[in-house]
Design an enzyme around this catalytic site. Structure first.
Site, short mmCIF file in Angstrom:
data_model
loop_
_atom_site.label_atom_id
_atom_site.label_comp_id
_atom_site.label_asym_id
_atom_site.label_seq_id
_atom_site.Cartn_x
_atom_site.Cartn_y
_atom_site.Cartn_z
N CYS A 143 1.32 6.02 7.74
CA CYS A 143 2.56 5.31 7.45
C CYS A 143 2.81 4.30 8.56
CB CYS A 143 3.71 6.32 7.39
SG CYS A 143 5.31 5.58 7.01
N HIS A 201 4.36 8.66 -1.85
CA HIS A 201 4.69 8.45 -0.43
C HIS A 201 5.80 7.40 -0.30
CE1 HIS A 201 3.54 7.81 3.94
NE2 HIS A 201 4.23 6.72 3.68
N GLU A 202 5.65 6.28 -1.02
CA GLU A 202 6.65 5.20 -0.88
C GLU A 202 7.99 5.62 -1.48
OE1 GLU A 202 6.01 3.03 1.18
OE2 GLU A 202 3.84 3.25 1.21
N HIS A 247 10.22 7.49 0.82
CA HIS A 247 11.01 6.70 1.79
C HIS A 247 12.40 6.39 1.24
CE1 HIS A 247 8.24 5.82 5.09
NE2 HIS A 247 7.28 5.48 4.25
NI NI Z 1 5.29 5.27 4.79
#
Ligand code: NI
Length: 167
Positions: A96, A138-139, A142
């Site tokens: 990341c 993963h995104e 966020h």
């Molecule tokens: Ni990330």
């Protein structure tokens, strides 16, 4: 266009929940252009989420087309995305831009279906698998203030210090 500053762990803004985008206007598209330029300037560069730049809106970009020979949809700007189905589980290594010194093993769904709007407000639905599905999950994390660090099964066996950032 402009390069945006990437917030680094443990910046508390990375732990906040992002709000929905309400208008698909030129200001949104201009911000997305900056976000994309910032993603492509970074090492790795397969995904970025607006909260990583301190912009607490539900916008991510995923583009894993630099990885040869994998199932993928190319460049996707995802506004107000939502994962509607999850299937299977796989463990894989993640990095990341907000956690530049480490990589970690994280368990994610193997296949997902995602609904999202593009930067022009057009609705899309895709099915994604493998590395791309991992990048999307993963995104989208966020947007909820969740980092891969929060998903490690064990910090002792699933967290790795990296000497040089490479993907
Ligand atoms: Ni990330």
């Amino acid at each position: 266009m402009a390069l945006l500053e990437i917030l680094q762990y443990p910046d508390p803004r990375l732990k906040q929940v992002a709000g929905p985008v309400e208008s698909f206007d030129d200001a949104l598209r201009s911000y997305i252009a900056d976000l994309e330029e910032t993603m492509r300037a970074g090492p790795g560069g397969v995904g970025i989420a607006a909260p990583q730049t301190g912009h607490l809106k539900r916008v991510v970009i995923v583009d894993v087309s630099s990885k040869p020979k994998i199932e993928q949809h190319g460049r996707m700007v995802m506004v107000n995305p939502e994962i509607i189905t999850y299937d299977g589980f796989a463990k894989g290594r993640e990095g990341c831009m907000s956690v530049p010194d480490y990589t970690g093993n994280v368990i994610r769904a193997e296949r997902i279906e995602v609904e999202y709007y593009d930067e022009h407000g057009k609705k899309h639905q895709i099915e994604s698998g493998g590395f791309e599905a991992r990048a999307i999950q993963h995104e989208l994390d966020h947007l909820e203030g969740v980092l891969f660090l929060d998903r490690l099964v064990s910090r002792r066996s699933d967290l790795f210090r990296r000497k040089v950032y490479k993907e």
